[in-house]
Write a protein that holds these residues in place. Structure first.
Motif, PDB file in Angstrom:
ATOM      1  N   ALA A 148      -9.503   5.784  -8.041  1.00 23.71           N
ATOM      2  CA  ALA A 148      -8.165   5.269  -8.273  1.00 23.71           C
ATOM      3  C   ALA A 148      -7.639   4.994  -6.780  1.00 23.71           C
ATOM      4  CB  ALA A 148      -7.395   6.260  -8.838  1.00 23.71           C
ATOM      5  N   PHE A 149      -8.168   6.111  -5.898  1.00 22.36           N
ATOM      6  CA  PHE A 149      -7.961   5.679  -4.216  1.00 22.36           C
ATOM      7  C   PHE A 149      -8.886   5.042  -3.419  1.00 22.36           C
ATOM      8  CE2 PHE A 149      -5.109   9.120  -6.149  1.00 22.36           C
ATOM      9  CZ  PHE A 149      -3.912   8.740  -5.681  1.00 22.36           C
ATOM     10  N   GLY A 150      -9.666   4.361  -4.278  1.00 22.98           N
ATOM     11  CA  GLY A 150     -10.847   3.698  -3.430  1.00 22.98           C
ATOM     12  C   GLY A 150     -11.921   4.811  -3.398  1.00 22.98           C
ATOM     13  N   CYS A 170      -8.373   5.496   0.674  1.00 25.38           N
ATOM     14  CA  CYS A 170      -6.905   5.467   1.100  1.00 25.38           C
ATOM     15  C   CYS A 170      -6.438   6.528   1.766  1.00 25.38           C
ATOM     16  CB  CYS A 170      -6.373   5.467  -0.316  1.00 25.38           C
ATOM     17  SG  CYS A 170      -4.374   5.505  -0.235  1.00 25.38           S
ATOM     18  N   ILE A 171      -5.912   6.059   3.028  1.00 22.65           N
ATOM     19  CA  ILE A 171      -5.404   7.033   4.078  1.00 22.65           C
ATOM     20  C   ILE A 171      -4.171   7.780   3.411  1.00 22.65           C
ATOM     21  CG2 ILE A 171      -6.356   5.633   6.215  1.00 22.65           C
ATOM     22  CD1 ILE A 171      -3.424   4.719   6.572  1.00 22.65           C
ATOM     23  N   GLY A 172      -3.533   6.996   2.413  1.00 21.87           N
ATOM     24  CA  GLY A 172      -2.492   7.509   2.037  1.00 21.87           C
ATOM     25  C   GLY A 172      -2.199   8.548   0.909  1.00 21.87           C
ATOM     26  N   ARG A 193     -13.436   3.327   3.560  1.00 24.56           N
ATOM     27  CA  ARG A 193     -11.985   2.642   3.422  1.00 24.56           C
ATOM     28  C   ARG A 193     -10.998   3.506   2.213  1.00 24.56           C
ATOM     29  NH1 ARG A 193     -12.276  -1.897   6.296  1.00 24.56           N
ATOM     30  NH2 ARG A 193      -9.916  -1.692   6.515  1.00 24.56           N
ATOM     31  N   THR A 213       2.820   1.163  -4.652  1.00 26.89           N
ATOM     32  CA  THR A 213       1.643   2.045  -5.372  1.00 26.89           C
ATOM     33  C   THR A 213       2.360   3.194  -5.757  1.00 26.89           C
ATOM     34  OG1 THR A 213       1.011   2.974  -3.051  1.00 26.89           O
ATOM     35  CG2 THR A 213      -0.231   1.308  -4.095  1.00 26.89           C
ATOM     36  N   THR A 214       3.109   4.224  -4.939  1.00 27.87           N
ATOM     37  CA  THR A 214       3.444   5.297  -5.238  1.00 27.87           C
ATOM     38  C   THR A 214       4.449   5.242  -6.311  1.00 27.87           C
ATOM     39  OG1 THR A 214       3.135   5.901  -3.055  1.00 27.87           O
ATOM     40  CG2 THR A 214       4.017   7.598  -4.405  1.00 27.87           C
ATOM     41  N   ILE A 246     -11.220  -3.768  -5.641  1.00 28.71           N
ATOM     42  CA  ILE A 246     -11.511  -3.517  -4.344  1.00 28.71           C
ATOM     43  C   ILE A 246     -12.697  -4.298  -3.663  1.00 28.71           C
ATOM     44  CG2 ILE A 246     -10.117  -1.566  -3.964  1.00 28.71           C
ATOM     45  CD1 ILE A 246     -12.518   0.131  -4.361  1.00 28.71           C
ATOM     46  N   ARG A 248     -15.771  -5.143  -0.923  1.00 30.40           N
ATOM     47  CA  ARG A 248     -16.784  -4.669  -0.052  1.00 30.40           C
ATOM     48  C   ARG A 248     -17.950  -5.864   0.288  1.00 30.40           C
ATOM     49  NH1 ARG A 248     -13.565  -1.335  -0.224  1.00 30.40           N
ATOM     50  NH2 ARG A 248     -13.863   1.014  -0.061  1.00 30.40           N
ATOM     51  N   PHE A 308      -0.810  12.040   0.993  1.00 26.00           N
ATOM     52  CA  PHE A 308       0.553  11.714   1.016  1.00 26.00           C
ATOM     53  C   PHE A 308       1.247  11.324  -0.247  1.00 26.00           C
ATOM     54  CE2 PHE A 308       3.979   8.885   2.508  1.00 26.00           C
ATOM     55  CZ  PHE A 308       4.911   9.855   2.671  1.00 26.00           C
ATOM     56  N   ALA A 309       0.588  10.551  -0.843  1.00 22.08           N
ATOM     57  CA  ALA A 309       0.887   9.933  -2.330  1.00 22.08           C
ATOM     58  C   ALA A 309       1.096  11.120  -3.308  1.00 22.08           C
ATOM     59  CB  ALA A 309       0.288   8.970  -2.779  1.00 22.08           C
ATOM     60  N   ALA A 324      -4.827  -0.159  -7.876  1.00 22.38           N
ATOM     61  CA  ALA A 324      -5.683  -1.298  -7.313  1.00 22.38           C
ATOM     62  C   ALA A 324      -6.652  -1.597  -8.417  1.00 22.38           C
ATOM     63  CB  ALA A 324      -6.354  -0.541  -6.160  1.00 22.38           C
ATOM     64  N   ALA A 339       0.978  -1.391   0.022  1.00 18.58           N
ATOM     65  CA  ALA A 339      -0.112  -0.132  -0.016  1.00 18.58           C
ATOM     66  C   ALA A 339       0.810   1.232   0.067  1.00 18.58           C
ATOM     67  CB  ALA A 339      -0.903  -0.029   1.059  1.00 18.58           C
ATOM     68  N   SER A 340       1.909   1.232   0.637  1.00 18.30           N
ATOM     69  CA  SER A 340       2.719   2.648   0.871  1.00 18.30           C
ATOM     70  C   SER A 340       3.956   2.682  -0.027  1.00 18.30           C
ATOM     71  CB  SER A 340       3.133   2.585   2.302  1.00 18.30           C
ATOM     72  OG  SER A 340       4.103   1.613   2.531  1.00 18.30           O
TER      73      SER A 340
HETATM   74  C1  HEM Z   1      -0.510   6.189  -6.012  1.00 23.10           C
HETATM   75  C2  HEM Z   1      -0.507   5.778  -4.721  1.00 23.10           C
HETATM   76  C3  HEM Z   1      -1.759   4.979  -4.291  1.00 23.10           C
HETATM   77  C4  HEM Z   1      -2.822   4.435  -4.648  1.00 23.10           C
HETATM   78  C5  HEM Z   1      -3.266   4.357  -6.213  1.00 23.10           C
HETATM   79  C6  HEM Z   1      -3.714   3.937  -3.428  1.00 23.10           C
HETATM   80  C7  HEM Z   1      -4.864   3.030  -3.533  1.00 23.10           C
HETATM   81  C8  HEM Z   1      -5.513   2.903  -2.600  1.00 23.10           C
HETATM   82  C9  HEM Z   1      -6.762   2.190  -2.718  1.00 23.10           C
HETATM   83  C10 HEM Z   1      -7.476   2.027  -4.246  1.00 23.10           C
HETATM   84  C11 HEM Z   1      -7.193   1.834  -1.430  1.00 23.10           C
HETATM   85  C12 HEM Z   1      -8.634   1.383  -1.197  1.00 23.10           C
HETATM   86  C13 HEM Z   1      -8.414  -0.129  -0.752  1.00 23.10           C
HETATM   87  C14 HEM Z   1      -9.876  -0.462  -0.646  1.00 23.10           C
HETATM   88  O1  HEM Z   1     -10.797   0.083  -0.732  1.00 23.10           O
HETATM   89  O2  HEM Z   1     -10.156  -1.807  -0.272  1.00 23.10           O
HETATM   90  C15 HEM Z   1      -6.356   2.234  -0.541  1.00 23.10           C
HETATM   91  C16 HEM Z   1      -6.285   1.785   0.612  1.00 23.10           C
HETATM   92  C17 HEM Z   1      -5.309   2.183   1.701  1.00 23.10           C
HETATM   93  N1  HEM Z   1      -4.078   2.755   1.377  1.00 23.10           N
HETATM   94 FE1  HEM Z   1      -3.459   3.497  -0.571  1.00 23.10          FE
HETATM   95  N2  HEM Z   1      -2.866   4.299  -2.456  1.00 23.10           N
HETATM   96  C18 HEM Z   1      -1.765   4.838  -2.722  1.00 23.10           C
HETATM   97  C19 HEM Z   1      -0.820   5.315  -1.712  1.00 23.10           C
HETATM   98  C20 HEM Z   1      -0.737   4.782  -0.296  1.00 23.10           C
HETATM   99  C21 HEM Z   1       0.209   5.374   0.501  1.00 23.10           C
HETATM  100  C22 HEM Z   1       1.492   6.218   0.222  1.00 23.10           C
HETATM  101  C23 HEM Z   1      -0.096   4.790   1.661  1.00 23.10           C
HETATM  102  C24 HEM Z   1       0.893   4.723   3.170  1.00 23.10           C
HETATM  103  C25 HEM Z   1       1.755   5.625   3.413  1.00 23.10           C
HETATM  104  C26 HEM Z   1      -1.233   4.035   1.417  1.00 23.10           C
HETATM  105  C27 HEM Z   1      -1.959   3.312   2.564  1.00 23.10           C
HETATM  106  C28 HEM Z   1      -3.016   2.796   2.388  1.00 23.10           C
HETATM  107  C29 HEM Z   1      -3.949   1.965   3.534  1.00 23.10           C
HETATM  108  C30 HEM Z   1      -3.416   1.657   4.863  1.00 23.10           C
HETATM  109  C31 HEM Z   1      -5.188   1.843   2.892  1.00 23.10           C
HETATM  110  C32 HEM Z   1      -6.186   0.860   3.575  1.00 23.10           C
HETATM  111  C33 HEM Z   1      -7.208   1.985   4.321  1.00 23.10           C
HETATM  112  C34 HEM Z   1      -8.407   1.094   5.096  1.00 23.10           C
HETATM  113  O3  HEM Z   1      -8.748   0.194   4.805  1.00 23.10           O
HETATM  114  O4  HEM Z   1      -8.882   1.834   5.671  1.00 23.10           O
HETATM  115  N3  HEM Z   1      -1.726   4.169   0.241  1.00 23.10           N
HETATM  116  N4  HEM Z   1      -5.118   2.649  -1.421  1.00 23.10           N
END
Ligand code: HEM
Length: 244
Positions: free
Chosen positions: A184-186, A192-194, A190, A56-57, A124, A126, A197-198, A121, A52-53
Protein backbone atom coordinates in the motif's frame (compact mmCIF):
# COMPACT_ATOMS: atom_id res chain seq x y z
CA UNK A 1 -2.98 21.92 -12.84
CA UNK A 2 -4.79 25.02 -14.14
CA UNK A 3 -4.96 26.40 -10.61
CA UNK A 4 -1.28 25.69 -9.93
CA UNK A 5 -0.33 27.31 -13.23
CA UNK A 6 -2.34 30.40 -12.34
CA UNK A 7 -0.67 30.56 -8.91
CA UNK A 8 2.74 30.26 -10.52
CA UNK A 9 1.95 33.14 -12.89
CA UNK A 10 0.65 35.27 -9.99
CA UNK A 11 3.72 34.68 -7.86
CA UNK A 12 6.03 35.37 -10.77
CA UNK A 13 4.36 38.69 -11.48
CA UNK A 14 4.10 39.69 -7.80
CA UNK A 15 7.10 38.14 -6.03
CA UNK A 16 6.72 37.99 -2.27
CA UNK A 17 9.29 39.62 -0.04
CA UNK A 18 9.86 36.55 2.09
CA UNK A 19 9.58 32.92 1.14
CA UNK A 20 6.60 31.57 2.96
CA UNK A 21 5.83 28.19 1.47
CA UNK A 22 7.22 25.43 -0.69
CA UNK A 23 5.91 27.09 -3.84
CA UNK A 24 8.16 30.10 -3.16
CA UNK A 25 11.19 27.80 -2.89
CA UNK A 26 10.29 26.11 -6.17
CA UNK A 27 9.98 29.55 -7.78
CA UNK A 28 13.35 30.61 -6.46
CA UNK A 29 14.90 27.41 -7.82
CA UNK A 30 13.18 27.97 -11.19
CA UNK A 31 14.75 31.40 -11.43
CA UNK A 32 18.27 30.33 -10.46
CA UNK A 33 20.85 30.15 -13.22
CA UNK A 34 21.90 26.48 -13.15
CA UNK A 35 18.55 24.95 -12.46
CA UNK A 36 17.44 21.68 -14.02
CA UNK A 37 13.82 22.61 -13.33
CA UNK A 38 11.46 23.77 -16.07
CA UNK A 39 8.05 25.27 -15.38
CA UNK A 40 6.40 22.05 -16.53
CA UNK A 41 8.52 19.97 -14.15
CA UNK A 42 7.91 22.42 -11.29
CA UNK A 43 4.15 22.21 -11.80
CA UNK A 44 4.26 18.40 -11.96
CA UNK A 45 6.27 18.41 -8.75
CA UNK A 46 3.77 20.64 -6.95
CA UNK A 47 0.89 18.51 -8.18
CA UNK A 48 2.46 15.23 -7.14
CA UNK A 49 3.48 16.54 -3.72
CA UNK A 50 -0.04 17.74 -3.02
CA UNK A 51 -1.37 14.36 -4.08
CA UNK A 52 1.26 12.35 -2.20
CA UNK A 53 1.06 14.25 1.05
CA UNK A 54 -2.52 15.48 1.38
CA UNK A 55 -4.88 13.52 -0.84
CA UNK A 56 -3.55 10.12 0.28
CA UNK A 57 -3.93 10.56 4.02
CA UNK A 58 -7.27 12.36 3.83
CA UNK A 59 -8.71 9.62 1.58
CA UNK A 60 -7.41 6.93 3.93
CA UNK A 61 -8.91 8.69 6.97
CA UNK A 62 -12.26 9.10 5.19
CA UNK A 63 -12.34 5.39 4.40
CA UNK A 64 -11.29 4.61 7.98
CA UNK A 65 -14.30 6.56 9.31
CA UNK A 66 -16.57 4.70 6.90
CA UNK A 67 -15.20 1.35 8.13
CA UNK A 68 -15.68 2.42 11.75
CA UNK A 69 -19.25 3.35 10.99
CA UNK A 70 -19.96 0.05 9.23
CA UNK A 71 -18.12 -2.25 11.64
CA UNK A 72 -19.24 -1.64 15.23
CA UNK A 73 -17.01 -4.47 16.48
CA UNK A 74 -13.92 -2.70 15.11
CA UNK A 75 -15.12 0.62 16.57
CA UNK A 76 -15.57 -1.06 19.95
CA UNK A 77 -12.10 -2.63 19.97
CA UNK A 78 -10.44 0.56 18.76
CA UNK A 79 -12.27 2.63 21.37
CA UNK A 80 -11.26 0.18 24.11
CA UNK A 81 -7.60 0.36 23.05
CA UNK A 82 -7.60 4.16 23.18
CA UNK A 83 -9.64 4.53 26.35
CA UNK A 84 -7.21 2.12 28.03
CA UNK A 85 -4.31 4.35 26.92
CA UNK A 86 -5.97 7.35 28.58
CA UNK A 87 -6.78 5.36 31.74
CA UNK A 88 -3.11 4.35 32.08
CA UNK A 89 -1.97 8.00 31.90
CA UNK A 90 -0.80 9.71 35.04
CA UNK A 91 -2.84 12.74 34.08
CA UNK A 92 -5.65 12.13 31.56
CA UNK A 93 -5.29 15.65 30.17
CA UNK A 94 -1.73 14.96 28.92
CA UNK A 95 -1.31 14.52 25.17
CA UNK A 96 -0.31 11.31 23.40
CA UNK A 97 3.24 10.12 23.92
CA UNK A 98 5.49 8.15 21.56
CA UNK A 99 5.35 5.18 23.94
CA UNK A 100 1.55 5.23 23.83
CA UNK A 101 1.63 5.49 20.05
CA UNK A 102 3.91 2.46 19.83
CA UNK A 103 1.55 0.47 22.07
CA UNK A 104 -1.43 0.78 19.69
CA UNK A 105 -1.62 -2.82 18.53
CA UNK A 106 -5.16 -2.95 17.14
CA UNK A 107 -4.85 0.56 15.67
CA UNK A 108 -1.96 -0.57 13.44
CA UNK A 109 -3.96 -3.60 12.33
CA UNK A 110 -6.87 -1.28 11.58
CA UNK A 111 -4.65 1.13 9.61
CA UNK A 112 -3.07 -1.69 7.58
CA UNK A 113 -6.45 -3.16 6.72
CA UNK A 114 -7.75 0.27 5.70
CA UNK A 115 -4.67 0.87 3.52
CA UNK A 116 -5.00 -2.62 1.97
CA UNK A 117 -8.59 -1.97 0.89
CA UNK A 118 -8.06 1.70 0.04
CA UNK A 119 -5.39 0.95 -2.57
CA UNK A 120 -4.74 4.65 -2.74
CA UNK A 121 -1.92 4.12 -5.21
CA UNK A 122 -3.63 1.77 -7.67
CA UNK A 123 -0.53 1.68 -9.87
CA UNK A 124 3.17 2.13 -9.39
CA UNK A 125 5.83 2.13 -12.05
CA UNK A 126 9.24 0.56 -12.29
CA UNK A 127 11.77 0.07 -15.08
CA UNK A 128 13.51 -3.24 -15.84
CA UNK A 129 17.23 -2.50 -15.46
CA UNK A 130 18.17 -5.84 -17.08
CA UNK A 131 16.31 -8.55 -18.97
CA UNK A 132 13.95 -10.27 -16.54
CA UNK A 133 12.70 -13.79 -17.17
CA UNK A 134 9.31 -14.43 -15.66
CA UNK A 135 7.23 -17.57 -16.18
CA UNK A 136 8.66 -18.14 -19.63
CA UNK A 137 8.37 -14.49 -20.71
CA UNK A 138 11.13 -11.92 -20.95
CA UNK A 139 10.72 -8.31 -19.88
CA UNK A 140 13.45 -6.62 -21.89
CA UNK A 141 15.86 -4.23 -20.14
CA UNK A 142 14.60 -0.65 -20.35
CA UNK A 143 10.91 -1.56 -20.46
CA UNK A 144 8.48 0.05 -18.05
CA UNK A 145 6.69 -2.25 -15.64
CA UNK A 146 3.33 -1.31 -14.18
CA UNK A 147 2.84 -2.84 -10.75
CA UNK A 148 -0.78 -3.12 -9.67
CA UNK A 149 -1.00 -3.36 -5.85
CA UNK A 150 -4.79 -4.08 -5.78
CA UNK A 151 -4.11 -7.31 -7.73
CA UNK A 152 -2.13 -8.47 -4.70
CA UNK A 153 -4.25 -6.87 -1.97
CA UNK A 154 -7.48 -8.35 -3.33
CA UNK A 155 -6.07 -11.75 -4.24
CA UNK A 156 -8.02 -14.49 -2.40
CA UNK A 157 -4.91 -16.70 -2.41
CA UNK A 158 -3.14 -14.08 -0.26
CA UNK A 159 -6.05 -12.68 1.76
CA UNK A 160 -9.00 -14.84 2.75
CA UNK A 161 -12.28 -13.22 1.73
CA UNK A 162 -10.30 -10.25 0.38
CA UNK A 163 -13.15 -7.74 -0.01
CA UNK A 164 -14.11 -8.13 3.62
CA UNK A 165 -12.83 -5.48 6.05
CA UNK A 166 -11.16 -7.59 8.71
CA UNK A 167 -8.46 -5.85 10.79
CA UNK A 168 -8.07 -9.04 12.86
CA UNK A 169 -6.47 -10.76 9.84
CA UNK A 170 -3.27 -8.82 10.71
CA UNK A 171 -2.88 -10.42 14.13
CA UNK A 172 0.67 -11.70 14.58
CA UNK A 173 1.82 -10.29 11.20
CA UNK A 174 4.65 -7.76 10.84
CA UNK A 175 2.92 -4.41 10.33
CA UNK A 176 5.81 -2.18 9.32
CA UNK A 177 7.40 -1.81 5.94
CA UNK A 178 6.37 -3.59 2.77
CA UNK A 179 6.26 -7.18 1.58
CA UNK A 180 5.32 -8.90 -1.65
CA UNK A 181 1.82 -9.28 -0.19
CA UNK A 182 1.45 -5.72 1.10
CA UNK A 183 2.49 -2.72 -0.94
CA UNK A 184 0.00 0.00 0.00
CA UNK A 185 2.99 2.31 0.58
CA UNK A 186 4.99 0.93 -2.36
CA UNK A 187 8.19 -0.97 -1.77
CA UNK A 188 11.91 -1.10 -2.38
CA UNK A 189 13.92 2.03 -3.04
CA UNK A 190 10.87 4.20 -3.76
CA UNK A 191 8.99 3.13 -0.64
CA UNK A 192 6.73 5.99 0.51
CA UNK A 193 8.82 8.46 2.49
CA UNK A 194 5.65 9.65 4.22
CA UNK A 195 4.44 6.20 5.35
CA UNK A 196 5.39 6.57 9.01
CA UNK A 197 4.19 10.17 9.09
CA UNK A 198 0.86 9.13 7.56
CA UNK A 199 0.46 6.36 10.14
CA UNK A 200 1.15 8.77 13.00
CA UNK A 201 -1.36 11.21 11.57
CA UNK A 202 -4.00 8.50 11.21
CA UNK A 203 -3.35 7.06 14.66
CA UNK A 204 -3.55 10.49 16.35
CA UNK A 205 -6.72 11.27 14.44
CA UNK A 206 -8.28 7.92 15.44
CA UNK A 207 -7.21 8.41 19.06
CA UNK A 208 -9.05 11.74 19.30
CA UNK A 209 -11.95 10.57 17.19
CA UNK A 210 -12.90 7.45 19.17
CA UNK A 211 -12.25 8.91 22.62
CA UNK A 212 -13.91 12.29 22.21
CA UNK A 213 -16.48 12.13 19.44
CA UNK A 214 -19.37 10.22 18.01
CA UNK A 215 -20.54 10.49 14.45
CA UNK A 216 -23.69 10.13 12.45
CA UNK A 217 -23.93 9.50 8.73
CA UNK A 218 -25.74 12.24 6.83
CA UNK A 219 -25.31 11.12 3.21
CA UNK A 220 -22.88 9.78 0.63
CA UNK A 221 -20.15 7.26 1.22
CA UNK A 222 -20.40 5.45 -2.13
CA UNK A 223 -17.04 4.45 -3.53
CA UNK A 224 -15.75 4.30 -7.07
CA UNK A 225 -12.28 3.43 -8.29
CA UNK A 226 -11.34 5.29 -11.44
CA UNK A 227 -8.77 3.74 -10.93
CA UNK A 228 -7.98 5.65 -7.70
CA UNK A 229 -10.37 5.63 -4.76
CA UNK A 230 -13.02 8.36 -4.89
CA UNK A 231 -16.20 9.29 -3.05
CA UNK A 232 -18.35 10.65 -5.92
CA UNK A 233 -21.10 12.04 -3.65
CA UNK A 234 -18.75 12.80 -0.79
CA UNK A 235 -19.04 11.34 2.66
CA UNK A 236 -21.05 13.63 4.87
CA UNK A 237 -21.07 12.95 8.58
CA UNK A 238 -22.12 14.88 11.65
CA UNK A 239 -19.57 14.82 14.44
CA UNK A 240 -20.55 15.69 17.99
CA UNK A 241 -18.93 15.42 21.39
CA UNK A 242 -19.26 11.96 22.90
CA UNK A 243 -20.08 13.22 26.36
CA UNK A 244 -22.07 16.37 25.48
C1 HEM B 1 -2.14 6.82 3.50
C2 HEM B 1 -1.17 7.61 3.10
C3 HEM B 1 -0.20 7.30 1.98
C4 HEM B 1 -0.17 6.30 1.06
C5 HEM B 1 -1.16 5.14 0.90
C6 HEM B 1 1.01 6.51 0.23
C7 HEM B 1 1.40 5.67 -0.81
C8 HEM B 1 2.59 5.81 -1.50
C9 HEM B 1 3.09 4.86 -2.48
C10 HEM B 1 2.38 3.58 -2.91
C11 HEM B 1 4.28 5.34 -2.93
C12 HEM B 1 5.24 4.64 -3.91
C13 HEM B 1 5.13 5.16 -5.30
C14 HEM B 1 6.06 4.38 -6.18
O1 HEM B 1 6.60 3.37 -5.79
O2 HEM B 1 6.22 4.80 -7.32
C15 HEM B 1 4.52 6.60 -2.28
C16 HEM B 1 5.61 7.40 -2.51
C17 HEM B 1 5.78 8.65 -1.96
N1 HEM B 1 5.03 9.20 -0.94
FE1 HEM B 1 3.42 8.36 -0.06
N2 HEM B 1 1.65 7.63 0.65
C18 HEM B 1 0.96 8.16 1.72
C19 HEM B 1 1.27 9.30 2.45
C20 HEM B 1 2.31 10.16 2.15
C21 HEM B 1 2.60 11.38 2.88
C22 HEM B 1 1.83 11.89 4.10
C23 HEM B 1 3.67 11.97 2.24
C24 HEM B 1 4.42 13.24 2.55
C25 HEM B 1 4.28 13.94 3.64
C26 HEM B 1 4.06 11.10 1.15
C27 HEM B 1 5.09 11.35 0.28
C28 HEM B 1 5.53 10.46 -0.68
C29 HEM B 1 6.64 10.75 -1.59
C30 HEM B 1 7.43 12.04 -1.66
C31 HEM B 1 6.81 9.61 -2.38
C32 HEM B 1 7.85 9.38 -3.46
C33 HEM B 1 9.04 8.65 -2.88
C34 HEM B 1 10.07 8.31 -3.94
O3 HEM B 1 9.73 8.24 -5.12
O4 HEM B 1 11.21 8.10 -3.59
N3 HEM B 1 3.21 10.01 1.13
N4 HEM B 1 3.49 6.86 -1.39
Amino acid sequence: MKMLKRMLEERKSQPRKEQSDFFDYVLEELQSKDTILTEAIALDLMFVLLFASFETTSLAITLAIKFLHEHPKALKELTEEHEAIIRRRENPSYGLTWKEYKSMKFTFQFINETARLANIAPLIFRKALKDINFKGYTIPAGWAVMVCPPAVHLNPAKYEDPLQFNPWRWEGIELNGASRNFMAFGGGMRFCIGADFAKVQMAVFLHCFVTKYKCELIKGGDIVRTPGLQFPNGYHIKISGKYD
